[in-house]
Design a protein around this motif. Structure first.
Motif, PDB file in Angstrom:
ATOM      1  N   TRP A  58       0.827  -1.188   0.000  1.00  0.00           N
ATOM      2  CA  TRP A  58       0.000   0.000   0.000  1.00  0.00           C
ATOM      3  C   TRP A  58       0.877   1.261   0.000  1.00  0.00           C
ATOM      4  O   TRP A  58       1.989   1.231   0.554  1.00  0.00           O
ATOM      5  N   PRO A  59       0.399   2.342  -0.565  1.00  0.00           N
ATOM      6  CA  PRO A  59       1.157   3.602  -0.506  1.00  0.00           C
ATOM      7  C   PRO A  59       1.376   4.036   0.942  1.00  0.00           C
ATOM      8  O   PRO A  59       0.501   3.842   1.795  1.00  0.00           O
ATOM      9  N   GLY A  60       2.530   4.592   1.208  1.00  0.00           N
ATOM     10  CA  GLY A  60       2.802   5.201   2.511  1.00  0.00           C
ATOM     11  C   GLY A  60       3.133   4.248   3.631  1.00  0.00           C
ATOM     12  O   GLY A  60       3.240   4.680   4.794  1.00  0.00           O
ATOM     13  N   SER A 100       5.819   5.159   6.091  1.00  0.00           N
ATOM     14  CA  SER A 100       5.611   6.310   6.978  1.00  0.00           C
ATOM     15  C   SER A 100       4.926   5.935   8.286  1.00  0.00           C
ATOM     16  O   SER A 100       4.935   6.720   9.245  1.00  0.00           O
ATOM     17  N   GLU A 112      -6.506   4.010   0.970  1.00  0.00           N
ATOM     18  CA  GLU A 112      -5.878   4.942   0.023  1.00  0.00           C
ATOM     19  C   GLU A 112      -4.393   5.044   0.309  1.00  0.00           C
ATOM     20  O   GLU A 112      -3.567   4.975  -0.605  1.00  0.00           O
ATOM     21  N   THR A 113      -4.042   5.193   1.589  1.00  0.00           N
ATOM     22  CA  THR A 113      -2.630   5.280   1.962  1.00  0.00           C
ATOM     23  C   THR A 113      -2.467   5.026   3.453  1.00  0.00           C
ATOM     24  O   THR A 113      -3.399   5.208   4.242  1.00  0.00           O
ATOM     25  N   THR A 124      -0.626   6.227   6.904  1.00  0.00           N
ATOM     26  CA  THR A 124      -0.162   7.496   7.455  1.00  0.00           C
ATOM     27  C   THR A 124       0.749   7.181   8.640  1.00  0.00           C
ATOM     28  O   THR A 124       0.964   6.015   8.986  1.00  0.00           O
ATOM     29  N   VAL A 136      -4.157   4.491   8.873  1.00  0.00           N
ATOM     30  CA  VAL A 136      -4.472   4.457   7.447  1.00  0.00           C
ATOM     31  C   VAL A 136      -5.548   5.487   7.130  1.00  0.00           C
ATOM     32  O   VAL A 136      -6.383   5.822   7.975  1.00  0.00           O
ATOM     33  N   LYS A 145     -10.296   5.387   1.198  1.00  0.00           N
ATOM     34  CA  LYS A 145     -10.737   6.092  -0.007  1.00  0.00           C
ATOM     35  C   LYS A 145     -11.965   6.954   0.261  1.00  0.00           C
ATOM     36  O   LYS A 145     -12.220   7.911  -0.460  1.00  0.00           O
TER      37      LYS A 145
END
Length: 499
Positions: free
Chosen positions: A165-167, A170, A331-332, A334, A338, A341
């Motif tokens: 998943w994106p991110g 982080s 979606e991403t 954090t 998370v 969407k």
């Protein structure tokens, strides 16, 4: 849990020889060892297991609450009565397997911490030569065998599947997969996010809900469950009548299998009614809005595995407020959790990715056939257990809609019958080949995705053999047919080529 005795490793550099090598000491391998001892007396065999004990998936997974997702009257062996609750914990299953090993003196045949790195077939010698590494000493040596019985399962035991998943980098909390659950993970008083919708997520959430500050189940789409009491009324009634446990096991097993066959038939022929019956089980615990939003799948029942939820514990956790369910897509990641969407953000101290496993074909062993690398995906399967161009080998691949062990027992009978048939014929090798009438047969993916389509299978389908459009050239996933068809296989059919 009774631990099996270790077979001493060879002292000399010369290759040690066995008539049969069983790969894996999980539910299939232990069962295979039993069948060999019972049906092929005098066979010299060894079970090679990578881990330091038996149990397979039941020692690989150590997450809280791990339990079977099918009943033990059918997941247990046909030859060993199950006397506990239908849905069992990993510890109970391991105890049961330990008893099988001890009662049948199988421990002397098992070698732990032995990993097969390569397997080379020589047509000239009609032998498999295995390169084996001991995990404890790092020593590598060779074992030769006439026959390989692959019982290592079908997924990677070392690493589960987690999407990218994106991110993700982080995220400042702890990210874990149930398959590699850290024993030092402290979730008490923490907020936990479990990503997934299958049996693992449904087991894990109620197991930790009482200790967490809060646990959220995040699913991309809903799945079906069967909530019910963890009892078998028929078995309990027979026990009250003081019926022998062997009879109880067989009678209860037949009743469970009869009911499953009827349920499977109705799932296809009367889909709407079965769907409503399954949803009614959830409605007994949750309000209509929650059922519609979070527990009404988009697919028909049985296109994916349906997990049993003992006493509806997952739904009780949601109803009590200790757990919650969110149906959305990520979606991403954090720093704190998370973002979905929909725009919603979920913060969590710990995120558990109960997102499945990676398909593993033949244990990541480097296979060669007469010095040529084996491209497993280029073979055609014979009933999901033998493969064209691969001599003297059988693979155990169980059922999706019935207990794995049902097929392990059936294949155990088949292997023993095949070995005895080869002995009677004086044959040192056997392989399956397409017959003349099969040459123009359409070749299709291993499993029809319209029939069964979980994510792990779809991701790894390209690794698996092809199937044909005839029952003998596919894994039908139909126990109720195979329980009659496999014992009736004509071992002199032209599909079997001996040498």
């Amino acid at each position: 849990m009774a631990l099996a005795a270790r077979v001493p490793a060879p002292d000399s550099a010369a290759a040690e020889h066995f008539d049969v090598v069983i790969v894996g000491a999980g539910i299939s391998g232990v069962g295979g060892a039993y069948h060999l001892k019972q049906q092929c007396p005098g066979t010299r065999f060894v079970v090679l297991e990578t881990k330091d004990t038996f149990g397979g998936t039941w020692v690989t997974h150590k997450y809280p609450g791990i339990r079977s997702d099918s009943d033990l009257y059918t997941f247990g062996y046909r030859f060993k009565p199950w006397t506990g609750a239908p849905i069992a914990t990993a510890a109970e299953i391991l105890t049961y397997m330990g008893e099988v090993i001890e009662e049948n003196a199988l421990g002397e045949h098992i070698r732990y911490r032995h990993k097969i790195e390569s397997a080379a077939w020589s047509g000239k010698d009609a032998l498999w030569t295995l390169s084996v590494r001991r995990a404890d000493t790092g020593e590598t040596f060779q074992i030769t065998t006439n026959f390989l019985w692959m019982c290592q399962g079908y997924y990677n035991h070392d690493k589960g599947y987690t999407p990218e998943w994106p991110g993700m980098a982080s995220y400042k909390g702890r990210l874990v997969h149930p398959q590699t659950w850290p024993q030092d993970l402290d979730y008490k008083g923490k907020t936990v996010l479990v990503i997934g919708s299958g049996a693992t997520a449904a087991t894990l959430v109620p197991a930790i809900a009482g200790d967490c500050a809060h646990v959220t189940l995040l699913q991309r789409s809903p799945t079906y469950f069967i909530p019910a009491q963890n009892i078998n009324e028929l078995a309990d009634m027979l026990r009250a009548l003081e019926v022998d446990e062997t009879w109880i096991h067989e009678i209860t097993r037949r009743k469970v299998l009869h009911d499953q066959a009827e349920f499977t038939r109705r799932a296809v022929e009367d889909t709407a009614a079965v769907t409503q019956e399954l949803l009614a089980g959830v409605r007994a615990f949750l309000d209509e809005d929650t059922v519609v939003r979070h527990f009404t799948p988009r697919y028909r029942p049985w296109r994916q595995r349906i997990a049993f939820v003992p006493n509806g514990d997952l739904f009780q956790g949601v109803a009590s407020g200790k757990a919650s369910v969110v149906t959305d897509e990520i979606e991403t990641f954090t720093e704190k959790g998370v973002r979905l969407k929909s725009g919603q953000e979920i913060e969590a101290d710990i995120i558990v990715t109960a997102t499945g496993f990676n398909l593993n074909v033949l244990g990541d062993i480097a296979f060669t056939i007469d010095d040529k690398p084996l491209e497993f995906s280029n073979t055609v399967t014979y009933r999901g257990m033998m493969f064209t161009g691969v001599p003297n080998m059988v693979w155990v691949f169980g059922y999706f809609r019935a207990s794995w062990t049902l097929r392990a027992d059936l294949i155990g009978d088949f292997v023993c019958r095949l070995l005895n048939h080869m002995k009677a014929k004086g044959a040192s090798r056997v392989e399956v080949r397409l017959r003349p009438e099969d040459r123009d047969m359409p070749l299709l993916p291993f499993i029809d995705e319209e029939n069964f389509n979980p994510g792990y299978l779809m991701r790894g389908m390209h690794l698996l053999p092809k199937r044909g459009d005839k029952p003998e050239w596919q894994h039908t996933q139909d126990y109720w047919r195979e329980r009659k068809e496999l014992p009736a296989i004509d071992l002199d059919d032209p599909a079997f080529v001996y040498g």
